[in-house]
Enzyme design. Structure first.
Site, PDB file in Angstrom:
ATOM      1  N   CYS A  97       0.852  -1.188   0.000  1.00 29.86           N
ATOM      2  CA  CYS A  97       0.000   0.000   0.000  1.00 29.86           C
ATOM      3  C   CYS A  97       0.894   1.247   0.000  1.00 29.86           C
ATOM      4  CB  CYS A  97      -0.886  -0.016   1.241  1.00 29.86           C
ATOM      5  SG  CYS A  97      -1.904   1.460   1.408  1.00 29.86           S
ATOM      6  N   CYS A 100       0.524   3.065   3.526  1.00 30.92           N
ATOM      7  CA  CYS A 100       1.002   2.581   4.826  1.00 30.92           C
ATOM      8  C   CYS A 100       2.008   1.437   4.765  1.00 30.92           C
ATOM      9  CB  CYS A 100      -0.191   2.143   5.678  1.00 30.92           C
ATOM     10  SG  CYS A 100      -0.923   0.595   5.117  1.00 30.92           S
ATOM     11  N   CYS A 145      -7.499  -0.882   1.938  1.00 31.77           N
ATOM     12  CA  CYS A 145      -6.418  -1.429   2.760  1.00 31.77           C
ATOM     13  C   CYS A 145      -6.912  -1.690   4.183  1.00 31.77           C
ATOM     14  CB  CYS A 145      -5.268  -0.420   2.770  1.00 31.77           C
ATOM     15  SG  CYS A 145      -3.930  -0.847   3.896  1.00 31.77           S
ATOM     16  N   CYS A 148      -4.797   0.963   6.727  1.00 32.32           N
ATOM     17  CA  CYS A 148      -4.991   2.424   6.751  1.00 32.32           C
ATOM     18  C   CYS A 148      -6.334   2.855   6.169  1.00 32.32           C
ATOM     19  CB  CYS A 148      -3.848   3.128   6.023  1.00 32.32           C
ATOM     20  SG  CYS A 148      -3.906   2.974   4.224  1.00 32.32           S
ATOM     21  N   CYS A 168      -9.059  -4.951  -9.493  1.00 30.38           N
ATOM     22  CA  CYS A 168      -8.676  -3.902 -10.438  1.00 30.38           C
ATOM     23  C   CYS A 168      -8.116  -2.748  -9.620  1.00 30.38           C
ATOM     24  CB  CYS A 168      -9.915  -3.489 -11.226  1.00 30.38           C
ATOM     25  SG  CYS A 168      -9.564  -2.279 -12.495  1.00 30.38           S
TER      26      CYS A 168
END
Ligand SMILES: [Zn+2]
Length: 183
Positions: A97, A100, A145, A148, A168
């Site tokens: 991510c 984070c 996510c 976060c 996607c």
């Protein structure tokens, strides 16, 4: 010759097929891929776990993220198709991510969907949470996510077997860590 056609021809070479091979044939193979995701992590890389929640204010996120990464992750924007350099990223490694650092996908989980967005048929376990959004006329599964809460993309049911899933993902929401540690 279109650039995409040329890239497909180049990608057939024997040197990179392992990083971007066809999905496993069975769900057992998918589970093995999920179980050994750390084998694609560059040696010595420290990564957080999904349970170490990261909660920042809007101002703190603005300082931490630039332009499109901010608008995708924190405002659920979508990047234009075909614009992310990660579309053509085929080296072995882990996608984390951009907000984070939580590991989300490995290179083994990526496939070429032809949509112009980085696409994956499964994820590292526990990486995401989902919810239904109604931003366009029909309901879509939005995923974000687990650590976060950053928006990453939408989940569709037209992916390759055996999962049939297509994550996607906006490239601007991802960071790629090559297994060999080079950038
Ligand atoms: Zn995150």
């Amino acid at each position: 010759m279109q650039r995409r056609t040329l890239l497909k021809i180049l990608a057939v070479g024997p040197f990179i097929t392992r990083a971007h091979a066809a999905p496993p044939k069975t769900m057992k193979g998918i589970q093995e891929m999920q179980d050994h995701w750390k084998s694609l992590l560059a040696p010595g890389t420290e990564v957080p776990s999904p349970t170490e929640e990261l909660n920042l204010t809007k101002e703190e996120w603005k300082k931490r993220l630039q332009g499109l990464s901010y608008s995708v992750l924190r405002e659920e924007d979508t990047e234009r198709a075909g614009t992310s350099p990660l579309n053509n990223e085929k080296r072995p490694g882990v996608f984390t991510c951009a907000g984070c650092g939580l590991p989300l996908f490995t290179s083994e989980m990526k496939y070429e969907s032809g949509t112009g967005w980085p696409s994956f048929f499964t994820t590292i376990p526990g990486a995401f949470k989902t919810r239904t959004d109604y931003k366009i006329l029909y309901p879509r599964t939005e995923y974000h996510c687990a650590r976060c809460g950053g928006h990453h993309g939408h989940l569709f049911d037209d992916g390759p077997q055996p999962t049939g899933k297509r994550y996607c993902n906006n490239g601007a929401a991802l960071k790629f860590i090559p297994k060999d540690g080079k950038t």
